[in-house]
Enzyme design. Structure first.
Site, PDB file in Angstrom:
ATOM      1  CG  HIS A 103      -0.257   0.097   2.547  1.00  0.00           C
ATOM      2  ND1 HIS A 103       0.062   1.283   3.153  1.00  0.00           N
ATOM      3  CD2 HIS A 103       0.168  -0.882   3.392  1.00  0.00           C
ATOM      4  CE1 HIS A 103       0.644   1.044   4.323  1.00  0.00           C
ATOM      5  NE2 HIS A 103       0.730  -0.269   4.482  1.00  0.00           N
TER       6      HIS A 103
ATOM      7  CG  ASP B 203       3.331   0.799   7.676  1.00  0.00           C
ATOM      8  OD1 ASP B 203       3.044   0.070   6.710  1.00  0.00           O
ATOM      9  OD2 ASP B 203       2.529   1.066   8.585  1.00  0.00           O
TER      10      ASP B 203
ATOM     11  CD  GLU C 204      -2.647  -1.817   5.696  1.00  0.00           C
ATOM     12  OE1 GLU C 204      -2.687  -2.796   6.478  1.00  0.00           O
ATOM     13  OE2 GLU C 204      -2.121  -0.722   6.021  1.00  0.00           O
ATOM     14  CD  GLU C 205      -1.042   2.371   7.612  1.00  0.00           C
ATOM     15  OE1 GLU C 205      -1.647   1.910   8.602  1.00  0.00           O
ATOM     16  OE2 GLU C 205       0.164   2.164   7.402  1.00  0.00           O
TER      17      GLU C 205
ATOM     18  CD  GLU D 297       1.859  -3.737   5.744  1.00  0.00           C
ATOM     19  OE1 GLU D 297       2.669  -2.963   6.311  1.00  0.00           O
ATOM     20  OE2 GLU D 297       0.737  -3.366   5.350  1.00  0.00           O
TER      21      GLU D 297
ATOM     22  CG  HIS E 144       1.873   3.640  12.206  1.00  0.00           C
ATOM     23  ND1 HIS E 144       0.612   3.145  12.441  1.00  0.00           N
ATOM     24  CD2 HIS E 144       2.193   3.239  10.976  1.00  0.00           C
ATOM     25  CE1 HIS E 144       0.193   2.462  11.392  1.00  0.00           C
ATOM     26  NE2 HIS E 144       1.157   2.507  10.484  1.00  0.00           N
TER      27      HIS E 144
END
Length: 386
Positions: free
Chosen positions: A84, A113, A139-140, A164, A345
């Site tokens: 993604h 990510d 996706e998130e 990922e 993140h």
């Protein structure tokens, strides 16, 4: 820092080009909630992918979100590389978290990510007929628009490799918990809290009872967590609350546990006379169970040994990915094949550069191995998505 073309394990791996591609994608911010930003990011990812794969992608816009798909070669697709391009980072993050490559580390919002993972996918797929590269843009958020697309592509494939980031120490992710999300709404009856509280039905008390009932559904021995999170009730301090609600986050290792908890949440009944309970939501992602990854992990370990790489390890993780969906439709799925690093993140999001040549060589060789000898030769038996 790795530089130049080639690696000790695969002379065809161009680490410098992988880093250049990743920096180009990181430099275009792509918060999931900003449709214009996701569209701009799709343009950049499409340009990078076309440069490496030699063909432009299909652009698939669903609910305003831009997804990209490359189907390589004239024959049927056999291996799906999945990633993604959306991130959790808001516009302006590059001002405080610039993309840098120094001291053996790459930093920047979305680097781990998972934009380095996308660069790895493009380099692994280059020149490989029978491969599909799918890059989604939501996706998130839980893949609200792309879930069907992901599942449909998985049904066509013999194997899915998810880009990922790796787990700690570079471990592949062979098990991910499934996720269910609920909004439990409580109905009571308002009354003056000082003059006649007995005429009311207190939604806060009903909320407290239901929170306890829901939390009791957890089963630590089975790896099942059931966590009440955001809670609200009432309007003013002198009014018996007439309504309330609370959110519930459920994580499970098996489909049987997901179904057990779902049935129990839907069976909630009021604890107070005159109160009401409504349950909204349900399973969001099925679990990626270890059985869906076992054969692919074994093949990856053989490939790593053949390349002279350190032995591959595996891990079970609580977070979900689109690999949950692909395993859920019955396609063998191996996750965590992307970059090795940490801080996803978070302020210290980073990618370690020393393992990158080996990671790239592993992915490229694993794709070749799967194309040479299928692991799941009858994907058509899984049928089309209803």
């Amino acid at each position: 820092m790795p530089t130049g073309t080639g690696s000790a394990t695969d002379p065809g791996v161009d680490v410098a080009a992988i880093l250049d591609d990743a920096r180009e994608m990181v430099a275009c911010e792509s918060p999931s909630t900003d449709l214009a930003a996701v569209a701009r990011s799709a343009d950049v990812v499409a340009r990078v992918g076309e440069r490496r794969l030699g063909v432009a992608p299909e652009r698939i816009v669903l609910d305003g979100r831009t997804h990209l798909r490359w189907r390589l070669g004239p024959g049927p697709s056999r291996v799906l590389l999945l990633g993604h391009h959306d991130t959790v980072w808001p516009i302006g993050s590059l001002l405080t978290h610039p993309c840098t490559v120094e001291g053996g580390v790459m930093r920047g919002p979305g680097s781990l990510d998972m934009k380095v993972g996308l660069a790895l996918a493009f380099h692994a797929a280059a020149g490989r007929d029978g491969v599909t590269v799918l890059v989604t843009g939501d996706e998130e958020l839980g893949s609200p628009s792309s879930r069907g697309l992901v599942e449909d592509e998985a049904r066509l494939a013999e194997a899915v490799l998810v880009l990922e980031a790796a787990a700690d120490g570079g471990a592949l992710k062979i098990e991910r918990k499934g996720v269910s999300l609920y909004d439990v709404r409580l109905a009571g009856r308002a009354a003056h809290a000082g003059l006649e509280p007995e005429r009311g039905v207190n939604a806060t008390l009903e909320l407290a009872a239901q929170v306890q009932a829901v939390a009791a559904l957890a089963d630590p021995a089975a790896g099942t967590t059931v966590t009440p999170t955001i809670a609200r009730a009432g309007t003013t301090t002198n009014t018996v609350p007439a309504s309330g609600s609370f959110a519930v986050d459920v994580r499970v290792r098996t489909l049987a546990e997901q179904e057990r908890v779902d049935a129990a949440v839907r069976a909630l009944r009021p604890a107070l006379p005159g109160a009401g309970v409504e349950v909204h939501g349900g399973p969001n992602r099925p679990p990626l169970e270890a059985a869906a990854s076992a054969d692919l992990l074994a093949r990856a370990q053989v490939v790593a040994e053949r390349l002279g790489l350190p032995p591959l390890t595996a891990a079970a993780v609580g977070g979900a990915s689109d690999g949950n969906f692909t395993a859920g439709v019955g396609t063998p799925t191996l996750d965590g094949l992307g970059a090795i690093g940490g801080g996803a993140h978070a302020d210290d999001e980073h990618v370690l550069l020393d393992p990158l040549p080996g990671r790239a060589a592993l992915l490229r060789a694993l794709v070749a191995d799967l194309l040479a000898a299928p692991t799941n030769p009858a994907p058509a038996a899984r049928g089309a998505r209803p």
